[in-house]
Design an enzyme around this catalytic site. Structure first.
Site, PDB file in Angstrom:
ATOM      1  N   HIS A 100       0.840  -1.200   0.000  1.00 55.17           N
ATOM      2  CA  HIS A 100       0.000   0.000   0.000  1.00 55.17           C
ATOM      3  C   HIS A 100       0.880   1.258   0.000  1.00 55.17           C
ATOM      4  O   HIS A 100       0.704   2.160  -0.820  1.00 55.17           O
ATOM      5  CB  HIS A 100      -0.911  -0.031   1.225  1.00 55.17           C
ATOM      6  CG  HIS A 100      -1.761   1.185   1.408  1.00 55.17           C
ATOM      7  ND1 HIS A 100      -3.114   1.179   1.175  1.00 55.17           N
ATOM      8  CD2 HIS A 100      -1.459   2.443   1.817  1.00 55.17           C
ATOM      9  CE1 HIS A 100      -3.606   2.382   1.420  1.00 55.17           C
ATOM     10  NE2 HIS A 100      -2.612   3.165   1.826  1.00 55.17           N
ATOM     11  N   GLU A 101       1.827   1.285   0.948  1.00 57.96           N
ATOM     12  CA  GLU A 101       2.703   2.456   1.049  1.00 57.96           C
ATOM     13  C   GLU A 101       3.667   2.542  -0.140  1.00 57.96           C
ATOM     14  O   GLU A 101       3.989   3.633  -0.615  1.00 57.96           O
ATOM     15  CB  GLU A 101       3.493   2.401   2.362  1.00 57.96           C
ATOM     16  CG  GLU A 101       2.638   2.322   3.616  1.00 57.96           C
ATOM     17  CD  GLU A 101       1.683   3.494   3.769  1.00 57.96           C
ATOM     18  OE1 GLU A 101       1.875   4.513   3.090  1.00 57.96           O
ATOM     19  OE2 GLU A 101       0.736   3.379   4.569  1.00 57.96           O
TER      20      GLU A 101
END
Length: 264
Positions: free
Chosen positions: A57-58
């Site tokens: 996600h990051e």
């Protein structure tokens, strides 16, 4: 030297590889029922897979920012997939894992610092914010694929339950994180299109957006409606037993009984 530094800053972190190894080994233990405690194996598998998805996600935020003009993300180590490199490891890893343990809610928190001044164009800013939740959508598609492809023949029941619960986390993460609440990615998507006055008024609320969402969902009536809606989405994808997966995950409360271990 610059080239060597850039390559080092983009090399996959041993920390991330270690988490992937835990996911693989615990997943194998769930599949083969090798572990003395099936619930503990499910806990390790789902938690490590959840952390892997948080890292991705990051990474999606950082990678999109890199291609949008912020080359600083490489030097900050965001492209190594190392969770320890995030600006706020507490928001990125600890709180999301605690949310899962406490209530089975998948909600990543923003933790990569993007130098927005390097990026030109509102569409690019919006895309950077949307990249993270879209990664959760992709992860959810992968988790639910065996269900909607009707490819569960021979899959052990407990592994299917665990996969269903992991799918729940990805779906809730995608839905909740796309809400236009300050501090979440959904607000980041629309923020570039808001007036300067509105952005200044909303800015003080950003640090509390994540906790506000969790507090509201903790209200039984609200949480019930939300989970019913998520359950409807998952049933549409063929996942109808994520609750059993959550029961195995929360092994400290006692493991549920199942009739068989392999799907017909």
């Amino acid at each position: 030297m610059t080239t060597a530094l850039t390559r080092r800053d983009r090399r996959i972190s041993p920390v991330f590889l270690g988490i992937v190894a835990v996911m693989a080994v615990s997943g194998w233990a769930v599949w083969t029922e090798f572990s003395a405690s099936t619930g503990f194996a499910v806990f390790l598998f789902v938690t490590s897979a959840w952390i892997v998805s948080l890292c991705l996600h990051e990474y999606a935020h950082a990678r999109t920012a890199l291609h949008s003009g912020d080359i600083s993300v490489s030097a900050k180590g965001y492209l190594t997939l190392n969770p320890l490199k995030y600006t706020h490891a507490l928001l990125s890893i600890v709180l999301p894992v605690l949310f899962v343990i406490m209530g089975g809610i998948g909600l990543p928190g923003g933790a990569v610092f993007i130098e927005r001044g390097r990026i030109q164009g509102r569409w690019k800013h919006s895309l950077i914010s949307a990249a993270g939740p879209l990664t959760n959508v992709l992860f959810a598609i992968v988790c639910t694929a065996p269900f909607w492809l009707d490819a569960l023949a021979g899959v052990p029941d407990v592994f299917r339950y665990a996969l269903g619960f992991l799918a729940l986390l990805q779906v809730t993460a995608a839905i909740l994180n796309l809400l236009p609440v300050p501090g979440l990615d959904g607000y980041g998507v629309i923020e570039p299109w808001l007036s300067y006055k509105i952005r200044r008024q909303v800015e003080p609320l950003a640090p509390f957006g994540l906790l506000l969402i969790f507090a509201v969902l903790w209200i039984p009536q609200v949480g019930g409606v939300f989970f019913d809606a998520v359950d409807a989405v998952l049933r549409g994808l063929g996942v109808d037993d994520w609750r059993t997966g959550r029961e195995f995950y929360q092994f400290w409360e006692g493991e549920p009984e199942i009739a068989s271990t392999v799907s017909p």
